[in-house]
Design an enzyme around this catalytic site. Sequence first.
Site, short mmCIF file in Angstrom:
data_model
loop_
_atom_site.label_atom_id
_atom_site.label_comp_id
_atom_site.label_asym_id
_atom_site.label_seq_id
_atom_site.Cartn_x
_atom_site.Cartn_y
_atom_site.Cartn_z
N HIS A 278 14.76 -52.86 54.49
CA HIS A 278 14.03 -52.88 53.22
C HIS A 278 13.06 -54.06 53.17
O HIS A 278 13.08 -54.86 52.21
CB HIS A 278 15.00 -52.93 52.03
CG HIS A 278 14.39 -52.38 50.77
ND1 HIS A 278 15.11 -51.66 49.85
CD2 HIS A 278 13.12 -52.44 50.27
CE1 HIS A 278 14.33 -51.31 48.84
NE2 HIS A 278 13.11 -51.78 49.08
N ARG B 153 11.68 -44.49 49.08
CA ARG B 153 13.00 -44.54 48.46
C ARG B 153 13.97 -43.76 49.34
O ARG B 153 13.64 -42.69 49.86
CB ARG B 153 12.98 -43.95 47.05
CG ARG B 153 12.25 -44.81 46.03
CD ARG B 153 13.03 -46.08 45.73
NE ARG B 153 12.38 -46.95 44.76
CZ ARG B 153 11.63 -47.99 45.05
NH1 ARG B 153 11.37 -48.27 46.32
NH2 ARG B 153 11.11 -48.75 44.11
#
Length: 310
Positions: free
Chosen positions: A273, A225
Site C-alpha cells: 500500500h 482498492r
Amino acid sequence: MTANILFAATANRWAEYETPLSEALREAGVAFDLRTDFPPDEVDYIVYAPNSEVQDFKPYTRLKAVLNLWAGVEDVVFNPTLSVPLARMVDHGLTQGMVEWVTGHVLRHHLGMDAHILGQDGQWRTEVPPLAQDRRVTILGLGELGRACADSLARLGFPVSGWSRSAKSLPDVTTYHGDDGLAEALSRADILVLLLPDTPDTTDLVNADRLAQMPEGAVLINPGRGTLIDDTALIEALDSGRLGHATLDVFRTEPLLPVHPFWAHPKVTVTPHIASATRADSASRVIAENVRRGEAGEPLLHLVNRDLGY
C-alpha cells in the site's frame, strides 16, 4: 472570528501534521485554534482520519465540515451520524505519487523488466518489447487519480482507454462508460489499471466474467482498492494463463496476512500500500484552503457525493 479545528487522527499523524498545518492555516489568513481535544460542542471543523476515535458526530453540534485526510472516504461516507459536508483529500503530492507508481509499473510490465531483473541466470534474452504505441492500457476509474495517470501514459505513446460509471471526455484517451462500455474497455486492456473507489457498486467488479473479457496474457495492476477484485477469480485466471501477471498494492485485509496465497504466487507482485500517500506539507495546504473557504462562505473543494459514496 477564530475557527476551532479538531485534529482527529492517530498520535503519529498529529506529530506529522501539527507544524505544517498550523503554518498553512496562517498562510491562508485563517484565525484558528488547532487541537486534538476540543469539547465537541466547540468544534467548527474536523481534520479527520477514519481510523480515529471520532465515530459519532452527533455531539459536534456546531460542526461546519469534516475534512478527510485520505483520498478514500469509504469508512466515513456512510456514517449515519455525519450530516455536514465531507471533503475528500485531493492533493498534488498524492496525485503525483500515484502517477509515478502507476507509470513505473506499466513500463515495467510493458518492457518485460522482470525477465532481466529477476532472471540473472546466464541466459542471453534477446526478446525486444513492442513500442508503447502497440501496447494498449485501460484504466478503470477516471477521477482525479485516473485522469492524471491516463494523461501520463498517453503522453508516453500508449493507446489509453478509460472507463467510468458516467460519461467523461479526456484528450488523447478513448473513454467508455456504463455497463455496456465496460466490456469494450476490458477487451482493449493489454495492461489494466484499477483506480476506482470502494463502493457497493464496485465490490468484486473484477470477477471471473470480467477477467475473461480481457486479452489472454494481460497484466492487471491494482493501486485502487482491494475490494475491487474477486481474489479467488484472480488466482484462477493467473493459474490458467488467462492473465500473465498481477501487481497489487491494496488488499481486503491489510497488512496482507503472511499465509495469503498472493505472497507465494509466481505471477503476483505484492507492494505494501505504497502506490501513493498523503504528504503532510501539500495536504495541509488543501485543508487550510477549505477552512478559509468555509469561514469566507465560499464553496468547499472536493466535496463528496454522499449518494454515490465518493
